[in-house]
Motif scaffolding. Structure first.
Motif, mmCIF file in Angstrom:
data_model
loop_
_atom_site.group_PDB
_atom_site.id
_atom_site.type_symbol
_atom_site.label_atom_id
_atom_site.label_comp_id
_atom_site.label_asym_id
_atom_site.label_seq_id
_atom_site.Cartn_x
_atom_site.Cartn_y
_atom_site.Cartn_z
ATOM 1 N N LEU A 112 0.840 -1.179 0.000
ATOM 2 C CA LEU A 112 0.000 0.000 0.000
ATOM 3 C C LEU A 112 0.884 1.240 0.000
ATOM 4 N N ALA A 113 0.319 2.333 -0.418
ATOM 5 C CA ALA A 113 0.979 3.636 -0.314
ATOM 6 C C ALA A 113 0.132 4.516 0.584
ATOM 7 N N ALA A 114 0.740 5.081 1.606
ATOM 8 C CA ALA A 114 0.026 5.925 2.563
ATOM 9 C C ALA A 114 0.407 7.384 2.339
ATOM 10 N N ILE A 115 -0.607 8.218 2.145
ATOM 11 C CA ILE A 115 -0.404 9.634 1.853
ATOM 12 C C ILE A 115 -0.899 10.467 3.029
ATOM 13 N N ALA A 116 -0.054 11.362 3.504
ATOM 14 C CA ALA A 116 -0.373 12.147 4.702
ATOM 15 C C ALA A 116 -1.570 13.065 4.475
ATOM 16 N N ASP A 117 -2.476 13.063 5.449
ATOM 17 C CA ASP A 117 -3.557 14.038 5.542
ATOM 18 C C ASP A 117 -2.972 15.222 6.300
ATOM 19 N N LEU A 118 -2.472 16.194 5.588
ATOM 20 C CA LEU A 118 -1.616 17.229 6.171
ATOM 21 C C LEU A 118 -2.317 18.071 7.233
ATOM 22 N N ASP A 119 -3.640 18.152 7.164
ATOM 23 C CA ASP A 119 -4.371 18.945 8.156
ATOM 24 C C ASP A 119 -4.327 18.320 9.543
ATOM 25 N N THR A 120 -3.874 17.068 9.646
ATOM 26 C CA THR A 120 -3.833 16.390 10.947
ATOM 27 C C THR A 120 -2.449 16.440 11.591
ATOM 28 N N PHE A 121 -1.524 17.174 11.008
ATOM 29 C CA PHE A 121 -0.176 17.292 11.569
ATOM 30 C C PHE A 121 -0.248 17.926 12.951
ATOM 31 N N ALA A 122 0.407 17.297 13.924
ATOM 32 C CA ALA A 122 0.413 17.833 15.290
ATOM 33 C C ALA A 122 1.662 17.356 16.019
ATOM 34 N N VAL A 123 2.153 18.194 16.925
ATOM 35 C CA VAL A 123 3.300 17.845 17.762
ATOM 36 C C VAL A 123 2.814 17.023 18.945
ATOM 37 N N LEU A 124 3.555 15.977 19.299
ATOM 38 C CA LEU A 124 3.178 15.147 20.437
ATOM 39 C C LEU A 124 3.519 15.881 21.732
ATOM 40 N N PRO A 125 2.538 16.110 22.607
ATOM 41 C CA PRO A 125 2.785 16.934 23.796
ATOM 42 C C PRO A 125 3.686 16.266 24.819
ATOM 43 N N TRP A 126 3.836 14.948 24.776
ATOM 44 C CA TRP A 126 4.726 14.289 25.747
ATOM 45 C C TRP A 126 6.176 14.293 25.293
ATOM 46 N N ASP A 127 6.423 14.763 24.054
ATOM 47 C CA ASP A 127 7.804 14.931 23.569
ATOM 48 C C ASP A 127 7.747 15.847 22.357
ATOM 49 N N ASP A 128 8.020 17.134 22.570
ATOM 50 C CA ASP A 128 7.824 18.100 21.491
ATOM 51 C C ASP A 128 8.897 18.015 20.407
ATOM 52 N N GLY A 216 -4.341 16.139 25.932
ATOM 53 C CA GLY A 216 -5.483 16.200 25.024
ATOM 54 C C GLY A 216 -5.678 17.593 24.455
ATOM 55 N N GLN A 217 -5.609 18.594 25.315
ATOM 56 C CA GLN A 217 -5.788 19.969 24.840
ATOM 57 C C GLN A 217 -4.700 20.364 23.846
ATOM 58 N N LYS A 218 -3.472 19.929 24.104
ATOM 59 C CA LYS A 218 -2.382 20.282 23.190
ATOM 60 C C LYS A 218 -2.506 19.574 21.844
ATOM 61 N N LEU A 219 -3.209 18.433 21.822
ATOM 62 C CA LEU A 219 -3.437 17.734 20.556
ATOM 63 C C LEU A 219 -4.744 18.145 19.886
ATOM 64 N N GLY A 220 -5.407 19.167 20.434
ATOM 65 C CA GLY A 220 -6.600 19.693 19.784
ATOM 66 C C GLY A 220 -7.902 19.109 20.260
ATOM 67 N N LEU A 221 -7.881 18.252 21.288
ATOM 68 C CA LEU A 221 -9.118 17.740 21.869
ATOM 69 C C LEU A 221 -9.648 18.787 22.838
ATOM 70 N N ASP A 222 -10.885 19.206 22.650
ATOM 71 C CA ASP A 222 -11.474 20.217 23.530
ATOM 72 C C ASP A 222 -12.041 19.505 24.750
ATOM 73 N N MET A 223 -11.195 19.301 25.762
ATOM 74 C CA MET A 223 -11.572 18.522 26.936
ATOM 75 C C MET A 223 -12.657 19.253 27.730
ATOM 76 N N SER A 224 -13.612 18.475 28.268
ATOM 77 C CA SER A 224 -14.711 19.097 29.003
ATOM 78 C C SER A 224 -14.972 18.342 30.304
ATOM 79 N N TYR A 225 -16.086 17.637 30.407
ATOM 80 C CA TYR A 225 -16.485 16.979 31.644
ATOM 81 C C TYR A 225 -15.722 15.675 31.853
ATOM 82 N N GLY A 226 -15.573 15.302 33.119
ATOM 83 C CA GLY A 226 -14.971 14.027 33.448
ATOM 84 C C GLY A 226 -15.503 13.522 34.771
#
Length: 480
Positions: A112-128, A216-226
């Motif tokens: 298979l060939a995997a092509i990046a969905d560039l809009d999903t690029f994000a830095v990992l918050p546990w290791d920038d 989660g917040q740094k990866l774009g998840l809008d954290m709310s209730y828990g």
């Protein structure tokens, strides 16, 4: 709770995001998509300016595992432009079945060939120093989209659904999981006691949950209730509902966050559906609604039964019509069915629906919002959402009638011997229900269903061949 209370944010905010679009139809079209080269240049500059050293190009397998390759930062531009290649078997985790054959695809087949969905690029918050980007997969032999890729398949299903109805499907998933620690005998135990909503139990996990929220917040998840749920170490930390592909990506990211936080704290964050008997299991309840472009809830009719519109009732009817097959996709492991057999903990056991009734498979949670409870934490969200959409659309097109709501406690009906259709007894029975349902299989076209069925059939057969501790305890000293 309302949608905004449950998941954070507002419908209007989510509608500002573009609707899902199927990826380019061919590999070459994907590589030469308008604006792609400029976007790669932007990301390359960001990588250099932020000191990012490594990038994970990741795809999602048929079971929801994250697969892919990593590259050093200097290789990012060429891999982002041309993609990377992996054997087809990566769609099935590159695992073999009990006969020693690779699941889905053999080693003699192409890549298979995997092509990046560039809009999903994000830095990992546990290791920038590290970033990630999701990818869509293509068949290198035909140049067309790889039908065994669940992520791009969901994009196509969503685009077809929303184009046909001219509406927007919004969904949030409650990601229940448990925090465990390993014991000296090789087992595991919960970090906290099974006390639901107790802040003291929440406090026991405060350092852990705050890391999860931060990442989660740094990866774009809008954290709310828990809250702390009613099993040992069980947390549910919610984040904003979204468009379907975004929500599936966010669940995948959340699972990666849990793994990273677990490594940091020396704990095991598990999404196993039912680690312990006698307490609640880990669900992944799907909350969803259908809105027009102005944000009006198309599922809501204040004068309708259970405040549901005709469109909502037909969608509900489709879910119930395809009940058995949906249960297979939403509860795809041997352990999943322990959740239903260990009754009394609010897991669904019948084909039913009700207004605010948490003992039903489908709960009408508020005016025009469904909670589909027939899903556990081992599910692949790209498959569960795709099959729910197909089931609902089928119900709308056929004007399916879901029947009256069930007001009674399901578990009372169980003891009274009321005749209702039950969930499949096992993964094996669920696989048979899926095999007989062409509509739900149609949401898993071509080799996607083939790989899923091969993988899960082998899982069921390996379980049937396994001798368990329970069997030794039950039968070892039984005399002839």
């Amino acid at each position: 709770m309302s949608d905004s209370q449950r998941f954070g944010g507002t419908v209007e905010t989510v509608l500002e995001r573009p609707r899902a679009q199927a990826p380019p139809a061919t590999l070459e079209e994907a590589r030469s998509a308008p604006g792609r080269r400029e976007r790669i240049e932007e990301l390359t500059k960001r990588i250099e300016s932020e000191g990012i050293e490594y990038v994970f190009f990741q795809q999602v397998s048929v079971t929801g595992r994250v697969m892919g390759k990593g590259v050093v930062a200097s290789f990012f531009p060429q891999v982002a432009e041309r993609g990377y290649q992996l054997v087809y078997g990566a769609t099935a985790n590159l695992f073999t079945d009990r006969a020693g054959n690779y699941i889905g695809f053999g080693p003699e087949e192409s890549e298979l060939a995997a092509i990046a969905d560039l809009d999903t690029f994000a830095v990992l918050p546990w290791d920038d120093r590290v970033a990630r980007v999701f990818c869509d997969c293509y068949d290198t032999e035909t140049g067309e989209l790889l039908d065994a890729d669940p992520r791009q398949n969901l994009k196509r299903i969503v685009e077809d659904f929303e184009r046909e109805l001219g509406l927007n499907f919004l969904i949030g998933i409650e990601p229940e999981m448990m925090w465990l620690r390993r014991t000296e005998d090789g087992g595991a135990e919960g970090v906290t006691k099974p006390y639901c909503y107790h802040i003291h139990m929440f406090e026991e996990l405060r350092p852990v949950l705050l890391d999860v929220v931060e990442y989660g917040q740094k990866l774009g998840l809008d954290m709310s209730y828990g809250d702390h749920e009613d099993a040992p170490g069980q947390l549910e930390l919610n984040f904003r509902f979204d468009r379907p592909v975004n929500t599936a990506d966010n669940i995948t990211a959340y699972r990666q966050i849990i793994a990273a936080v677990g490594r940091k704290h020396g704990l095991l964050g598990t999404f196993m559906p039912k680690p312990f008997t006698g307490v609640s299991a880990n669900g992944h309840h799907h909350h969803f609604t259908l809105v027009d472009d102005d944000g009006n809830n198309v599922f809501h009719d204040p004068d309708g039964p259970a405040q549901l519109s005709e469109t909502a009732r037909h969608f509900l009817g489709g879910m119930l019509d395809h009940f058995g097959a949906l249960m297979c996709v939403g509860n795809p492991t041997v352990n999943s069915y322990c959740r239903m057999w260990d009754t009394g903990f609010w897991a669904p056991i019948y084909k039913n629906w009700g207004w605010q009734n948490r003992t039903c498979t489908v709960r009408v949670a508020s005016g025009g919002r469904f909670e589909y409870r027939g899903v556990d934490s081992s599910c692949n969200p790209y498959l569960t959402v795709a099959t729910l959409l197909r089931a609902g659309l089928d119900g709308i097109n056929r004007k399916s009638d879901p029947g009256p709501p069930q007001p009674e406690n399901t578990y009372d009906l169980l003891t009274e011997g009321v005749e209702l259709e039950k969930v499949p007894d096992s993964l094996g029975a669920a696989l048979e229900a899926l095999a007989a349902d062409d509509v739900i299989k149609g949401a898993m076209p071509g080799r996607l269903y083939k790989v899923f069925e091969h993988y899960k059939r082998d899982e069921w057969e390996r379980y049937l061949a396994a001798v368990t501790d329970w069997e030794r305890d039950e039968y070892l000293e039984v005399l002839p």
